[in-house]
Design an enzyme around this catalytic site. Structure first.
Site, short mmCIF file in Angstrom:
data_model
loop_
_atom_site.label_atom_id
_atom_site.label_comp_id
_atom_site.label_asym_id
_atom_site.label_seq_id
_atom_site.Cartn_x
_atom_site.Cartn_y
_atom_site.Cartn_z
N ASP A 54 0.78 -1.25 0.00
CA ASP A 54 0.00 0.00 0.00
C ASP A 54 0.81 1.30 0.00
O ASP A 54 0.47 2.24 0.73
CB ASP A 54 -0.96 0.02 1.20
N LYS A 74 -7.08 -4.99 -2.91
CA LYS A 74 -7.85 -5.52 -1.79
C LYS A 74 -8.76 -4.44 -1.25
O LYS A 74 -8.50 -3.25 -1.45
CB LYS A 74 -6.91 -6.03 -0.69
N CYS A 101 -2.09 -2.63 7.68
CA CYS A 101 -2.00 -3.58 6.56
C CYS A 101 -0.73 -4.43 6.60
O CYS A 101 -0.78 -5.61 6.27
CB CYS A 101 -2.19 -2.86 5.24
C1 VGL Z 1 -4.70 0.76 5.69
C2 VGL Z 1 -6.25 1.67 7.08
C3 VGL Z 1 -7.23 1.53 6.13
C4 VGL Z 1 -3.26 0.35 5.48
C5 VGL Z 1 -5.65 0.60 4.72
O1 VGL Z 1 -2.82 0.25 4.32
O2 VGL Z 1 -2.56 0.13 6.49
N1 VGL Z 1 -5.00 1.29 6.88
N2 VGL Z 1 -6.92 0.98 4.94
#
Ligand code: VGL
Ligand code: ZN
Length: 197
Positions: free
Chosen positions: A9, A106, A151
């Site tokens: 991410d 995702k 994540c």
């Molecule tokens: C994430 C919160 C919501 C992350 C993704 O990538 O850690 N955190 N969505």
């Protein structure tokens, strides 16, 4: 057996200026690019929510970001709207190398969030990553990215649980760290058999 780098991410919304900015999120981009060539495979994940996703506080009347709610699959943090499919915030950081072998998305089901690259937050709906890794003979994983305490944490614990040899390079991760979530995540990762390097 092969060793893959899994980049979690590293998207605009998790970098300074983004909707769910992680402090220093952009600092890890250049050093992540630099280690990619050391691995047999490079895989990237992308948080990829439909507009109005159930993890967004804006989808729940009277709720604010970072409050908790109870979902059918358990407790869920409510987030600012982030990584909406097709938005600039959902794009990878512009300097991140994206010439890896696989991009796995995702969090695309409206009713369920997905922190982990392996399973959605019900801990049972698979993303398909396990089968991909097994089919390629990848048993060793090094994980980097955002955010350490969400994540990366969920992905690393699932990887360990599935039997992968998993190392998280914490110097190439950055955390949201709400209410001590970073120390909770580090402890849980160690207990699950994740190597923190
Ligand atoms: C994430 C919160 C919501 C992350 C993704 O990538 O850690 N955190 N969505
Ligand atoms: Zn998300």
């Amino acid at each position: 057996m092969s060793h893959a780098l899994l980049v979690i991410d590293v998207q605009n919304d998790f970098c300074p200026g983004g909707a769910l900015a992680v402090t220093g999120g952009d600092e890890i981009v250049t050093p992540i690019n630099a280690i990619m060539d050391e691995f047999d495979a490079v895989l990237l994940t992308q948080d990829w929510h439909p507009a109005g996703h159930s993890s967004f506080a804006s989808s729940h009347a009277g709720k604010s970001p970072f409050e908790m709610i109870e979902m059918p699959y358990g407790p869920q943090v409510l987030w600012p709207d982030h990584c909406v499919q097709g938005s600039d915030g959902a794009e990878f950081h512009p300097d991140l190398r994206t010439d890896g072998d696989l991009i796995i998305r995702k969090g695309f089901r409206n009713a369920i969030d997905s922190y982990s690259a392996f399973f959605e937050n019900d801990h049972s709906t698979p993303t398909g990553l396990k089968g991909y890794l097994e089919a390629r003979g990848i048993s060793q994983l090094t994980m980097v990215g955002l955010a350490t305490d969400f994540c990366v944490y969920y992905s690393a614990v699932d990887a360990a649980r599935l039997g992968f040899d998993i190392t998280v390079k914490t110097d190439l991760c950055r955390a949201i760290d709400m209410d001590g979530s970073l120390s909770t995540a580090e402890k849980a990762m160690r207990e699950a058999g994740v190597t923190l390097a």
